[in-house]
Every structure is written in structure tokens, then in C-alpha cells.
Design a protein around this motif. Structure first.
Motif, PDB file in Angstrom:
ATOM      1  N   ARG A 182      43.883  49.457 -50.294  1.00  0.00           N
ATOM      2  CA  ARG A 182      42.634  50.044 -49.784  1.00  0.00           C
ATOM      3  C   ARG A 182      42.857  50.949 -48.583  1.00  0.00           C
ATOM      4  NH1 ARG A 182      40.755  43.903 -49.827  1.00  0.00           N
ATOM      5  NH2 ARG A 182      42.898  43.916 -49.041  1.00  0.00           N
ATOM      6  N   THR A 183      44.023  50.885 -47.977  1.00  0.00           N
ATOM      7  CA  THR A 183      44.292  51.665 -46.768  1.00  0.00           C
ATOM      8  C   THR A 183      45.714  52.194 -46.793  1.00  0.00           C
ATOM      9  OG1 THR A 183      45.144  49.756 -45.527  1.00  0.00           O
ATOM     10  CG2 THR A 183      42.749  50.159 -45.435  1.00  0.00           C
ATOM     11  N   THR A 184      45.979  53.146 -45.910  1.00  0.00           N
ATOM     12  CA  THR A 184      47.338  53.660 -45.760  1.00  0.00           C
ATOM     13  C   THR A 184      48.287  52.545 -45.352  1.00  0.00           C
ATOM     14  OG1 THR A 184      46.561  55.884 -45.184  1.00  0.00           O
ATOM     15  CG2 THR A 184      48.761  55.282 -44.446  1.00  0.00           C
ATOM     16  N   GLN A 185      47.821  51.660 -44.486  1.00  0.00           N
ATOM     17  CA  GLN A 185      48.662  50.564 -44.017  1.00  0.00           C
ATOM     18  C   GLN A 185      49.061  49.638 -45.171  1.00  0.00           C
ATOM     19  OE1 GLN A 185      45.783  51.622 -42.487  1.00  0.00           O
ATOM     20  NE2 GLN A 185      47.021  52.744 -40.960  1.00  0.00           N
ATOM     21  N   GLU A 186      48.127  49.400 -46.093  1.00  0.00           N
ATOM     22  CA  GLU A 186      48.462  48.549 -47.236  1.00  0.00           C
ATOM     23  C   GLU A 186      49.436  49.256 -48.180  1.00  0.00           C
ATOM     24  OE1 GLU A 186      44.548  45.632 -47.586  1.00  0.00           O
ATOM     25  OE2 GLU A 186      44.806  47.258 -49.053  1.00  0.00           O
ATOM     26  N   VAL A 187      49.272  50.561 -48.372  1.00  0.00           N
ATOM     27  CA  VAL A 187      50.246  51.315 -49.163  1.00  0.00           C
ATOM     28  C   VAL A 187      51.623  51.210 -48.518  1.00  0.00           C
ATOM     29  CG1 VAL A 187      50.917  53.600 -49.994  1.00  0.00           C
ATOM     30  CG2 VAL A 187      48.519  52.913 -50.075  1.00  0.00           C
ATOM     31  N   SER A 188      51.661  51.358 -47.208  1.00  0.00           N
ATOM     32  CA  SER A 188      52.925  51.266 -46.474  1.00  0.00           C
ATOM     33  C   SER A 188      53.581  49.906 -46.676  1.00  0.00           C
ATOM     34  CB  SER A 188      52.685  51.516 -44.981  1.00  0.00           C
ATOM     35  OG  SER A 188      53.861  51.284 -44.234  1.00  0.00           O
TER      36      SER A 188
END
Length: 479
Positions: free
Chosen positions: A63-69
Motif C-alpha cells: 500500500r505504500t512505498t515503504q511496504e514495496v521497499s
């Protein structure tokens, strides 16, 4: 379809750890953001190319860039292949997974984060649909220019991956011309920012490199896109010709005269019949080829521009000239064109090609394309962005007939090789994916391919990102 769409052998060390990977990612993202049951994975086994199907290891929906990271960092540490996925509208197999790969879908990242009218920019998450950007800024008198035929469904992240275009790219350019910046997660989870709202930035043009990378350099999670003020008015006009060659020559002469319409679309007789049966747009059925030319500006400006275009068309013995007289008529004209792929799918299976040729070669390539269809005994409907020579021959065939499917593939390969030989290229906006992967040797020399692969490996040394796409499987560096 043939076995030319082979994928790299799955990493058994990954498959043997599937349950542990599923458990870890479920804890990392939450079970609501991970798909791993066989039935749930089926919608992710292919994309709009549908030539081959493979169930992935699992599907992560961050849901977020941080989760993709966090997901990419986890996969990198364990050498798990990753296949980024937007809306799955790829026509070249760009989002087809492989058995040992984790699909990272961006459908939950669908928010418009900022509309900055003073800087004529919008910041959006990668899962925002193409048309949603224009809808959001339309009340303010702006729009987002790239408009692929799949714009109702395709997403900004996918558009960036394939450098998508659309009917209006003749005047306004494709995605790369309308992209100002991105937030991208590298394969090891590092988050980088490229570009921004400024019109230019220092250093290497990495933003230009990223646009069209087909998910092999990282995963774009946010994008800053250019907004353009709506024109005072727009008017599409239909031009009918007695031959495809005459229409192609007319296109070349319009551009050579220094006239740049906002859009210039081509349909041949089979495509006209297919689109008219579906959209009932009022297309003339007694012509061999049709041009849709749209101009924009003030009424006086449109009248002047159209007068010049009509004069050029008359030199090519135009048979029909029909100007839209209302917003409804204009919408119908574009409905027919925008519905071409779906309308064709109602009557037959088809392969949609995506070669690009110099405008001076357009007439010759159209003639040769027809000859290829006749030689293979296949119907071909041509509908494409004529102004920039981006051809989309639709090769109709029966997918349940293996020999017919093989003939369609061979005909498609010949058409793409013809585009390259005419001075063009293998893809204008659909990307290479798996469809054109083995044809790359016809476009590039071994040294060219080696340099491109070296750039790719600089971002992803283990080739974990979309690993079976773009480059021929033979001749790759060992990883």
C-alpha cells in the motif's frame, strides 16, 4: 502459441521455500495484502497478451512505498525473482509471471497525492489509472496528455514501464515527454527520487532511462506528471481514401508540410468495418482507408489548419471529408477508434503488433503488410497512430487451431522485421516483454545488446526483476 515464449527455469531453491516465503510476507504486509491460494492466483497468471500463462509463487499487494521497499529487500536477500504488475493490460507479455516469482501488484497504491496547478504538475501513486489523472484536473482546465486505448484501466506505473503513448501523442508526446519525476524502489529495497517538479535536473538523465524500463530497473511507486492546459477547442475530421497507400502518403505529406495536428489515426477497410459495427460512429464503409485527424485551438485557428490539411488530402484524391459538428459526433468518432481492440476481440482472436516506421516508408510498409497477410492466409486489420508511424496491425486467427496460431506468430514476426528493415523499430509503446524478446537481435547488434544488458545489470546484478523479459534468453551474462 509456440514455445518461443519460454521462461527461465524456476529456481528450485525458491520453490522449496514457498510456504516459508508466504508466511514471512504475510507477517510483513498483513494477510489481506498477500494472495497465495491457487484460485486467487489465477487472475495474475497472464496479462492482455494471453499467449502464455503461469501461476506465480504469490502476489504481494503493498500500500505504500515503504511496504514495496520492505518486500523488495526481503526478496533480494533471498534471491526471489520479482515481477512488477500494474493493471495487467500489457500487450507484449510484460506482466506475465513465472513459477518462482513474486508478483508485486500496485493496485492498492491508487491515490492522487497532490495537484499543483502553479507548477502544472500532479503527484500520483503508481496504481492510479491513466484517465483518473485527467478526470481529477479537468475541473481546473487541465489534462494529462498520454491517452492509450486502455486508459480506462491501465495505470501510470505501467505507462512508465512501457513508455506508453496514445492517439494524442503526435502533438503532446508519449509518457517520457510528460513525466517530471518518480519515486522508485531499487531491487535491494533502496528508495530513490529522480527528477521532480522542476523542468530540468542535474546529472545523468536517469529519469529518461527509467521511462520504458519494463520493470527491470526497479519499481516506480509514485510519479510526478506534467499537466497541460485544455485547448480552446478541438475538432476531429474523417478523411476517406480509395487505398491505404494514398492515406499513408497523405500522412507523410501533412507532416512534411510542417502541420502537426493533435492526433492523426489510421484505419484500413477491415478495421473500419469492425469498429463501425461496434460503435456505430458513422464511419464511411465505401472507402479502403480512413484517417481521423484532430486539430485544436480557436475556431479561426482550427479552420485555417484544416484548410491546409484538406488541400493536401485532395492532392491524394480524398473521397470523403466529414467534420464533426458537435461534441457528440466528436465523441463517437473517438469511441470507434478507442474501441478498436475490444471490437476486434468480439469477432476473432488476434495478435496486436506494435512496430514503428519512418513516415516516408508508411505506404510501402502497409502494402508489404497486406502481402504478408495474403501469403499466410490471414486477415489483418490495420489501426494505428499514423502521425508518428506507430503501426498496430491486428492479425486475426483462431487460437484453438495450433497451425493457425503458428502462422499468426510467423506473420507477426515478418511484419516487425519489415518495420526494422524500413528504418523503424520493434516497439512504439507496447514494450518488448516476451513477445518481441527474440527479435531484439534483428534490431540491435551483439555490442548494442551487451551494453543494454550491462546497464540493466548495474541496477539488478542478479537479474531478479522481470527476469525473462526484453533480452533473448541466450547470450545473457551468467548470474
Amino acid at each position: 502459441m509456440s514455445d518461443k515464449f519460454a521462461f527461465l527455469p524456476p529456481r528450485q531453491t525458491v520453490l522449496s521455500r514457498r510456504q516459508q516465503i508466504v508466511d514471512d510476507l504475510s507477517n510483513l504486509l498483513g494477510p489481506e495484502c498477500l494472495v497465495h491460494d491457487e484460485r486467487g492466483l489465477v487472475p495474475f497468471e497472464t496479462d492482455a497478451f494471453v499467449a502464455c500463462r503461469r501461476l506465480p509463487l504469490a502476489v504481494a499487494l503493498p500500500r505504500t512505498t515503504q511496504e514495496v521497499s520492505a518486500v523488495l529487500k526481503y526478496c533480494h536477500e533471498r534471491s526471489i525473482p520479482i515481477v512488477p504488475r500494474g493493471a495487467g493490460t500489457s500487450l507484449s507479455g510484460g506482466a506475465i509471471p513465472q513459477e518462482d516469482a513474486l508478483v508485486v501488484g500496485l493496485s492498492k497504491m491508487n491515490r492522487i497525492l497532490e495537484i499543483d496547478l502553479p507548477n502544472r504538475a500532479a503527484v500520483v501513486q503508481a496504481g492510479v489509472t491513466n484517465i483518473a489523472v485527467s478526470q481529477a484536473v479537468s475541473p481546473h482546465g487541465f489534462f494529462y496528455a498520454p491517452d492509450p486505448s486502455s486508459q480506462l484501466a491501465c495505470t501510470i506505473g505501467g505507462n512508465i514501464g512501457m513508455n506508453s503513448g496514445g492517439a494524442h501523442c503526435l502533438k503532446y508526446g508519449v509518457t517520457t515527454n510528460n513525466l517530471l519525476g518518480v519515486t522508485m524502489v531499487l531491487v535491494d529495497g533502496t528508495v530513490i527520487e529522480l527528477g521532480g517538479k522542476a523542468l530540468d535536473s542535474g546529472g545523468y538523465d536517469l529519469l529518461g532511462l527509467v521511462c520504458g524500463h519494463e520493470g527491470q530497473l526497479g519499481i516506480v511507486t509514485e510519479a510526478t506528471v506534467r499537466l497541460i492546459a485544455k485547448p480552446e477547442g478541438a475538432r476531429p475530421v474523417l478523411f476517406g481514401f480509395d487505398s491505404s497507400e494514398a492515406a499513408g502518403d497523405c500522412v507523410a505529406d501533412i507532416i512534411a508540410a510542417g502541420v502537426i495536428p493533435v492526433a492523426m489515426e489510421f484505419m484500413d477497410k477491415p478495421a473500419i468495418a469492425i469498429c463501425e459495427a461496434f460503435a456505430e460512429a458513422g464511419y464511411p464503409l465505401d472507402v479502403e482507408a480512413l484517417l481521423i485527424v484532430e486539430v485544436e485551438g480557436s475556431e479561426e485557428e482550427m479552420d485555417t489548419t484544416l484548410a491546409g490539411i484538406v488541400a493536401i488530402a485532395e492532392r491524394h484524391k480524398v473521397k470523403t471529408v466529414r467534420q464533426s459538428q458537435s461534441a457528440m459526433q466528436a465523441a463517437l468518432i473517438w469511441k470507434g477508434r478507442k474501441s478498436a481492440f475490444g471490437a476486434t476481440g468480439r469477432i476473432a482472436d488476434y495478435i496486436c503488433m506494435d512496430g514503428t516506421v519512418p513516415l516516408s516508408q508508411l505506404s510501402r510498409v502497409l502494402k508489404k503488410t497486406a502481402e504478408i497477410g495474403e501469403r499466410y492466409g490471414l486477415r489483418i486489420a490495420n489501426v494505428f497512430h499514423a502521425g508518428d508511424g506507430n503501426m498496430h496491425p491486428l492479425i486475426l486467427f483462431n487460437a484453438n487451431d495450433a497451425k493457425d496460431a503458428e502462422r499468426a506468430e510467423e506473420a507477426g514476426n515478418e511484419i516487425l522485421k519489415l518495420c526494422v528493415e524500413a528504418g523503424g523499430c520493434l516497439t512504439g509503446e507496447h514494450g518488448v516483454g516476451v513477445e518481441k524478446r527474440d527479435l531484439m537481435v534483428h534490431q540491435f547488434s551483439p555490442a548494442d545488446l551487451a551494453q543494454q544488458m550491462a546497464v540493466r545489470a548495474a541496477f539488478d546484478p542478479e537479474w531478479l526483476l522481470n527476469p525473462s523479459k526484453v533480452f533473448p534468453l541466450e547470450g545473457r551474462p551468467a548470474v
